[in-house]
Design a protein around this motif. Structure first.
Motif, PDB file in Angstrom:
ATOM      1  N   THR A  68       0.856  -1.080  -0.179  1.00  0.00           N
ATOM      2  CA  THR A  68       0.009   0.094  -0.032  1.00  0.00           C
ATOM      3  C   THR A  68       0.858   1.414   0.018  1.00  0.00           C
ATOM      4  O   THR A  68       0.200   2.332  -0.226  1.00  0.00           O
ATOM      5  CB  THR A  68      -0.967  -0.042   1.248  1.00  0.00           C
ATOM      6  OG1 THR A  68      -0.018  -0.022   2.360  1.00  0.00           O
ATOM      7  CG2 THR A  68      -1.864  -1.088   1.294  1.00  0.00           C
ATOM      8  N   ALA A  69       2.332   1.114   0.086  1.00  0.00           N
ATOM      9  CA  ALA A  69       3.030   2.430  -0.038  1.00  0.00           C
ATOM     10  C   ALA A  69       4.111   2.269  -0.675  1.00  0.00           C
ATOM     11  O   ALA A  69       4.565   1.085  -1.180  1.00  0.00           O
ATOM     12  CB  ALA A  69       3.709   2.365   1.574  1.00  0.00           C
ATOM     13  N   SER A  70       4.781   3.326  -1.323  1.00  0.00           N
ATOM     14  CA  SER A  70       5.843   3.182  -2.186  1.00  0.00           C
ATOM     15  C   SER A  70       7.031   2.698  -1.624  1.00  0.00           C
ATOM     16  O   SER A  70       7.471   2.802  -0.314  1.00  0.00           O
ATOM     17  CB  SER A  70       6.006   4.782  -2.543  1.00  0.00           C
ATOM     18  OG  SER A  70       4.925   5.065  -3.396  1.00  0.00           O
ATOM     19  N   SER A  71       7.954   1.838  -2.439  1.00  0.00           N
ATOM     20  CA  SER A  71       9.040   1.289  -1.732  1.00  0.00           C
ATOM     21  C   SER A  71       9.908   2.430  -1.385  1.00  0.00           C
ATOM     22  O   SER A  71      10.188   3.479  -1.984  1.00  0.00           O
ATOM     23  CB  SER A  71       9.760   0.645  -2.977  1.00  0.00           C
ATOM     24  OG  SER A  71      11.030  -0.134  -2.410  1.00  0.00           O
ATOM     25  N   GLU A  72      10.831   2.084  -0.400  1.00  0.00           N
ATOM     26  CA  GLU A  72      12.064   3.088   0.075  1.00  0.00           C
ATOM     27  C   GLU A  72      13.097   2.196  -0.174  1.00  0.00           C
ATOM     28  O   GLU A  72      14.451   2.654   0.110  1.00  0.00           O
ATOM     29  CB  GLU A  72      11.811   3.041   1.533  1.00  0.00           C
ATOM     30  CG  GLU A  72      10.753   3.602   2.269  1.00  0.00           C
ATOM     31  CD  GLU A  72      10.534   3.569   3.794  1.00  0.00           C
ATOM     32  OE1 GLU A  72      11.802   3.438   4.425  1.00  0.00           O
ATOM     33  OE2 GLU A  72       9.585   3.907   4.452  1.00  0.00           O
ATOM     34  N   LEU A  73      13.064   1.147  -1.124  1.00  0.00           N
ATOM     35  CA  LEU A  73      14.376   0.633  -1.625  1.00  0.00           C
ATOM     36  C   LEU A  73      14.727   1.108  -2.919  1.00  0.00           C
ATOM     37  O   LEU A  73      13.989   1.781  -3.781  1.00  0.00           O
ATOM     38  CB  LEU A  73      13.946  -0.845  -1.903  1.00  0.00           C
ATOM     39  CG  LEU A  73      13.722  -1.251  -0.692  1.00  0.00           C
ATOM     40  CD1 LEU A  73      13.222  -2.999  -0.910  1.00  0.00           C
ATOM     41  CD2 LEU A  73      14.648  -1.425   0.550  1.00  0.00           C
ATOM     42  N   ALA A  76      17.485  -2.135  -8.901  1.00  0.00           N
ATOM     43  CA  ALA A  76      17.598  -1.723 -10.328  1.00  0.00           C
ATOM     44  C   ALA A  76      16.584  -2.601 -10.895  1.00  0.00           C
ATOM     45  O   ALA A  76      15.859  -3.590 -10.575  1.00  0.00           O
ATOM     46  CB  ALA A  76      18.909  -2.505 -10.747  1.00  0.00           C
ATOM     47  N   ALA A  77      15.978  -2.284 -12.039  1.00  0.00           N
ATOM     48  CA  ALA A  77      14.978  -2.880 -13.188  1.00  0.00           C
ATOM     49  C   ALA A  77      13.795  -3.271 -12.188  1.00  0.00           C
ATOM     50  O   ALA A  77      13.358  -4.573 -12.147  1.00  0.00           O
ATOM     51  CB  ALA A  77      15.725  -4.358 -13.379  1.00  0.00           C
ATOM     52  N   PHE A  78      13.097  -2.480 -11.504  1.00  0.00           N
ATOM     53  CA  PHE A  78      12.166  -2.659 -10.338  1.00  0.00           C
ATOM     54  C   PHE A  78      11.129  -1.488 -10.710  1.00  0.00           C
ATOM     55  O   PHE A  78      11.447  -0.238 -10.321  1.00  0.00           O
ATOM     56  CB  PHE A  78      12.547  -2.602  -9.216  1.00  0.00           C
ATOM     57  CG  PHE A  78      11.483  -2.725  -8.013  1.00  0.00           C
ATOM     58  CD1 PHE A  78      10.695  -3.788  -7.882  1.00  0.00           C
ATOM     59  CD2 PHE A  78      11.308  -1.713  -7.124  1.00  0.00           C
ATOM     60  CE1 PHE A  78       9.454  -3.734  -6.887  1.00  0.00           C
ATOM     61  CE2 PHE A  78      10.255  -1.811  -6.391  1.00  0.00           C
ATOM     62  CZ  PHE A  78       9.462  -2.690  -6.324  1.00  0.00           C
ATOM     63  N   GLU A  79       9.847  -2.027 -11.042  1.00  0.00           N
ATOM     64  CA  GLU A  79       8.801  -0.935 -11.190  1.00  0.00           C
ATOM     65  C   GLU A  79       7.761  -1.174 -10.015  1.00  0.00           C
ATOM     66  O   GLU A  79       7.250  -2.018  -9.809  1.00  0.00           O
ATOM     67  CB  GLU A  79       7.979  -1.259 -12.724  1.00  0.00           C
ATOM     68  CG  GLU A  79       6.889  -0.090 -12.840  1.00  0.00           C
ATOM     69  CD  GLU A  79       6.228  -0.293 -14.211  1.00  0.00           C
ATOM     70  OE1 GLU A  79       5.162  -0.084 -14.320  1.00  0.00           O
ATOM     71  OE2 GLU A  79       7.017  -0.893 -15.263  1.00  0.00           O
TER      72      GLU A  79
END
Length: 102
Positions: A68-73, A76-79
């Motif tokens: 439910t939240a945007s990634s903090e990571l 590479a190559a991750f949408e």
């Protein structure tokens, strides 16, 4: 090269989070304890000493976790994506496979 946000090595000026430090000292939070118990139950129910990553994700989603939240990571190559909190644990993916029938 920027880090991923997953580095755990300690060095000058780097400390473990209180969350990780407490767990390493044997003081699990209720969230950590529930995760450990769920993984253990999965292993016992399926006679699997080491579940694979897809199986771990299955357990996590069955515990009720959703993205439910945007990634903090920084991967590479991750949408990145998010989903509603009430999203089903295993969304219907039949439309993904429709174009691959032989």
């Amino acid at each position: 090269m920027p880090g991923t946000g997953l580095e755990r090595r300690r060095g000058p000026g780097r400390r473990l989070s209180d969350f990780a430090r407490a767990a390493e000292e044997g003081e699990l939070s209720s969230e950590q304890f529930a995760f450990v118990k769920a993984i253990d139950a999965y292993k016992r129910s399926n006679d699997r000493p080491y579940p694979n990553w897809t199986e771990v994700l299955e357990v996590i989603r069955k515990l009720g976790y959703r993205k439910t939240a945007s990634s903090e990571l920084n991967l590479a190559a991750f949408e990145d994506w998010t989903e509603p909190a009430d999203a089903p644990a295993f969304p219907d993916t039949s439309d993904v496979w429709e174009g691959e029938a032989a």
